[in-house]
Design a protein around this motif. Structure first.
Motif, PDB file in Angstrom:
ATOM      1  N   MET A 199       0.844  -1.181   0.000  1.00  0.00           N
ATOM      2  CA  MET A 199       0.000   0.000   0.000  1.00  0.00           C
ATOM      3  C   MET A 199       0.887   1.242   0.000  1.00  0.00           C
ATOM      4  O   MET A 199       1.908   1.287   0.678  1.00  0.00           O
ATOM      5  CB  MET A 199      -0.885  -0.016   1.242  1.00  0.00           C
ATOM      6  N   THR A 200       0.477   2.229  -0.722  1.00  0.00           N
ATOM      7  CA  THR A 200       1.171   3.506  -0.744  1.00  0.00           C
ATOM      8  C   THR A 200       0.270   4.559  -0.105  1.00  0.00           C
ATOM      9  O   THR A 200      -0.920   4.633  -0.409  1.00  0.00           O
ATOM     10  CB  THR A 200       1.495   3.916  -2.193  1.00  0.00           C
ATOM     11  N   TYR A 201       0.833   5.320   0.778  1.00  0.00           N
ATOM     12  CA  TYR A 201       0.117   6.392   1.457  1.00  0.00           C
ATOM     13  C   TYR A 201      -0.110   7.524   0.461  1.00  0.00           C
ATOM     14  O   TYR A 201       0.809   7.908  -0.270  1.00  0.00           O
ATOM     15  CB  TYR A 201       0.970   6.857   2.633  1.00  0.00           C
ATOM     16  N   THR A 202      -1.312   8.057   0.427  1.00  0.00           N
ATOM     17  CA  THR A 202      -1.647   9.113  -0.525  1.00  0.00           C
ATOM     18  C   THR A 202      -1.967  10.417   0.188  1.00  0.00           C
ATOM     19  O   THR A 202      -2.272  10.429   1.387  1.00  0.00           O
ATOM     20  CB  THR A 202      -2.856   8.716  -1.391  1.00  0.00           C
ATOM     21  N   ARG A 203      -1.940  11.480  -0.569  1.00  0.00           N
ATOM     22  CA  ARG A 203      -2.220  12.807  -0.021  1.00  0.00           C
ATOM     23  C   ARG A 203      -3.616  12.862   0.596  1.00  0.00           C
ATOM     24  O   ARG A 203      -3.828  13.484   1.638  1.00  0.00           O
ATOM     25  CB  ARG A 203      -2.088  13.844  -1.137  1.00  0.00           C
ATOM     26  N   GLU A 204      -4.575  12.204  -0.025  1.00  0.00           N
ATOM     27  CA  GLU A 204      -5.947  12.200   0.479  1.00  0.00           C
ATOM     28  C   GLU A 204      -6.072  11.488   1.822  1.00  0.00           C
ATOM     29  O   GLU A 204      -6.993  11.772   2.585  1.00  0.00           O
ATOM     30  CB  GLU A 204      -6.885  11.532  -0.541  1.00  0.00           C
ATOM     31  N   GLN A 205      -5.157  10.578   2.126  1.00  0.00           N
ATOM     32  CA  GLN A 205      -5.209   9.820   3.380  1.00  0.00           C
ATOM     33  C   GLN A 205      -4.488  10.515   4.522  1.00  0.00           C
ATOM     34  O   GLN A 205      -4.613  10.095   5.665  1.00  0.00           O
ATOM     35  CB  GLN A 205      -4.589   8.437   3.165  1.00  0.00           C
ATOM     36  N   MET A 206      -3.755  11.568   4.216  1.00  0.00           N
ATOM     37  CA  MET A 206      -2.972  12.241   5.256  1.00  0.00           C
ATOM     38  C   MET A 206      -3.872  12.853   6.317  1.00  0.00           C
ATOM     39  O   MET A 206      -4.975  13.320   6.019  1.00  0.00           O
ATOM     40  CB  MET A 206      -2.066  13.301   4.631  1.00  0.00           C
ATOM     41  N   VAL A 207      -3.401  12.854   7.548  1.00  0.00           N
ATOM     42  CA  VAL A 207      -4.150  13.371   8.687  1.00  0.00           C
ATOM     43  C   VAL A 207      -4.307  14.880   8.590  1.00  0.00           C
ATOM     44  O   VAL A 207      -5.404  15.415   8.728  1.00  0.00           O
ATOM     45  CB  VAL A 207      -3.437  13.018  10.012  1.00  0.00           C
ATOM     46  N   TYR A 208      -3.208  15.551   8.364  1.00  0.00           N
ATOM     47  CA  TYR A 208      -3.203  17.011   8.373  1.00  0.00           C
ATOM     48  C   TYR A 208      -3.477  17.539   6.976  1.00  0.00           C
ATOM     49  O   TYR A 208      -2.953  17.034   5.990  1.00  0.00           O
ATOM     50  CB  TYR A 208      -1.876  17.536   8.901  1.00  0.00           C
ATOM     51  N   LYS A 209      -4.308  18.554   6.905  1.00  0.00           N
ATOM     52  CA  LYS A 209      -4.704  19.127   5.616  1.00  0.00           C
ATOM     53  C   LYS A 209      -4.110  20.518   5.404  1.00  0.00           C
ATOM     54  O   LYS A 209      -4.431  21.185   4.432  1.00  0.00           O
ATOM     55  CB  LYS A 209      -6.236  19.204   5.514  1.00  0.00           C
ATOM     56  N   ASP A 210      -3.226  20.934   6.296  1.00  0.00           N
ATOM     57  CA  ASP A 210      -2.662  22.288   6.218  1.00  0.00           C
ATOM     58  C   ASP A 210      -1.285  22.339   5.558  1.00  0.00           C
ATOM     59  O   ASP A 210      -0.593  23.342   5.633  1.00  0.00           O
ATOM     60  CB  ASP A 210      -2.590  22.905   7.602  1.00  0.00           C
ATOM     61  N   TYR A 211      -0.887  21.258   4.886  1.00  0.00           N
ATOM     62  CA  TYR A 211       0.416  21.237   4.231  1.00  0.00           C
ATOM     63  C   TYR A 211       0.459  22.187   3.043  1.00  0.00           C
ATOM     64  O   TYR A 211      -0.531  22.359   2.339  1.00  0.00           O
ATOM     65  CB  TYR A 211       0.733  19.830   3.705  1.00  0.00           C
ATOM     66  N   LYS A 212       1.642  22.744   2.827  1.00  0.00           N
ATOM     67  CA  LYS A 212       1.907  23.431   1.562  1.00  0.00           C
ATOM     68  C   LYS A 212       2.152  22.326   0.542  1.00  0.00           C
ATOM     69  O   LYS A 212       2.664  21.266   0.883  1.00  0.00           O
ATOM     70  CB  LYS A 212       3.146  24.325   1.660  1.00  0.00           C
ATOM     71  N   LEU A 213       1.817  22.569  -0.691  1.00  0.00           N
ATOM     72  CA  LEU A 213       2.017  21.575  -1.739  1.00  0.00           C
ATOM     73  C   LEU A 213       2.779  22.207  -2.893  1.00  0.00           C
ATOM     74  O   LEU A 213       2.359  22.186  -4.037  1.00  0.00           O
ATOM     75  CB  LEU A 213       0.673  21.001  -2.208  1.00  0.00           C
ATOM     76  N   THR A 214       3.945  22.752  -2.563  1.00  0.00           N
ATOM     77  CA  THR A 214       4.720  23.474  -3.569  1.00  0.00           C
ATOM     78  C   THR A 214       5.901  22.682  -4.101  1.00  0.00           C
ATOM     79  O   THR A 214       6.433  23.020  -5.141  1.00  0.00           O
ATOM     80  CB  THR A 214       5.238  24.807  -2.991  1.00  0.00           C
ATOM     81  N   ALA A 215       6.304  21.633  -3.419  1.00  0.00           N
ATOM     82  CA  ALA A 215       7.434  20.822  -3.891  1.00  0.00           C
ATOM     83  C   ALA A 215       6.989  19.966  -5.068  1.00  0.00           C
ATOM     84  O   ALA A 215       5.805  19.722  -5.271  1.00  0.00           O
ATOM     85  CB  ALA A 215       7.960  19.931  -2.772  1.00  0.00           C
ATOM     86  N   VAL A 216       7.929  19.474  -5.805  1.00  0.00           N
ATOM     87  CA  VAL A 216       7.633  18.580  -6.921  1.00  0.00           C
ATOM     88  C   VAL A 216       7.196  17.231  -6.360  1.00  0.00           C
ATOM     89  O   VAL A 216       7.836  16.690  -5.469  1.00  0.00           O
ATOM     90  CB  VAL A 216       8.878  18.413  -7.819  1.00  0.00           C
ATOM     91  N   ALA A 217       6.128  16.682  -6.894  1.00  0.00           N
ATOM     92  CA  ALA A 217       5.580  15.429  -6.376  1.00  0.00           C
ATOM     93  C   ALA A 217       6.285  14.205  -6.924  1.00  0.00           C
ATOM     94  O   ALA A 217       6.080  13.108  -6.437  1.00  0.00           O
ATOM     95  CB  ALA A 217       4.092  15.344  -6.703  1.00  0.00           C
ATOM     96  N   ASP A 218       7.117  14.342  -7.951  1.00  0.00           N
ATOM     97  CA  ASP A 218       7.773  13.199  -8.586  1.00  0.00           C
ATOM     98  C   ASP A 218       9.115  12.931  -7.916  1.00  0.00           C
ATOM     99  O   ASP A 218      10.054  13.697  -8.062  1.00  0.00           O
ATOM    100  CB  ASP A 218       7.966  13.476 -10.073  1.00  0.00           C
ATOM    101  N   HIS A 219       9.213  11.820  -7.205  1.00  0.00           N
ATOM    102  CA  HIS A 219      10.443  11.469  -6.502  1.00  0.00           C
ATOM    103  C   HIS A 219      11.043  10.178  -7.043  1.00  0.00           C
ATOM    104  O   HIS A 219      11.625   9.403  -6.299  1.00  0.00           O
ATOM    105  CB  HIS A 219      10.174  11.322  -5.000  1.00  0.00           C
ATOM    106  N   GLU A 220      10.925   9.955  -8.321  1.00  0.00           N
ATOM    107  CA  GLU A 220      11.438   8.726  -8.923  1.00  0.00           C
ATOM    108  C   GLU A 220      12.898   8.837  -9.356  1.00  0.00           C
ATOM    109  O   GLU A 220      13.529   7.841  -9.665  1.00  0.00           O
ATOM    110  CB  GLU A 220      10.578   8.339 -10.135  1.00  0.00           C
ATOM    111  N   ASP A 221      13.444  10.025  -9.400  1.00  0.00           N
ATOM    112  CA  ASP A 221      14.821  10.240  -9.841  1.00  0.00           C
ATOM    113  C   ASP A 221      15.791   9.657  -8.814  1.00  0.00           C
ATOM    114  O   ASP A 221      15.802  10.073  -7.662  1.00  0.00           O
ATOM    115  CB  ASP A 221      15.061  11.742 -10.019  1.00  0.00           C
TER     116      ASP A 221
END
Length: 96
Positions: free
Chosen positions: A1-23
């Motif tokens: 299972m992969t944890y997703t943004r929708e499942q996160m407890v806190y909803k006050d995160y900034k979402l400015t970083a790049v979401a792709d971490h495959e490099d």
């Protein structure tokens, strides 16, 4: 299972970083880098990376939620690197 943004407890995160971490270069550099605990994509990447490193299988969303809470609220704020946070959790998980 992969944890997703929708499942996160806190909803006050900034979402400015790049979401792709495959490099692979990014993944290698992350070990020593600082974790921004207010950046949603960094937290999401880190939580999933820990679950993979610890070989979590068939873990519930509740376990991911608990890890998110620990990182955000219990790991001392002066511990900021990925490796430092991981080490703190591993050393203190029985006390949490």
């Amino acid at each position: 299972m992969t944890y997703t943004r929708e499942q996160m407890v806190y909803k006050d995160y900034k979402l400015t970083a790049v979401a792709d971490h495959e490099d692979p270069n990014f993944i290698f550099k992350q070990e020593a880098s600082m974790l921004n605990r207010s950046e949603g994509y960094e937290m999401l990447y880190f939580i999933n990376a820990l679950a993979k490193k610890w070989e979590w299988k068939n873990i519930s969303v509740v376990s991911y939620n608990n890890l998110e809470r620990i990182i955000r609220n219990q790991v001392p704020s002066n511990i900021r690197t990925h490796v430092g946070i991981k080490r703190w959790i591993e050393l203190n998980h029985n006390k949490i």
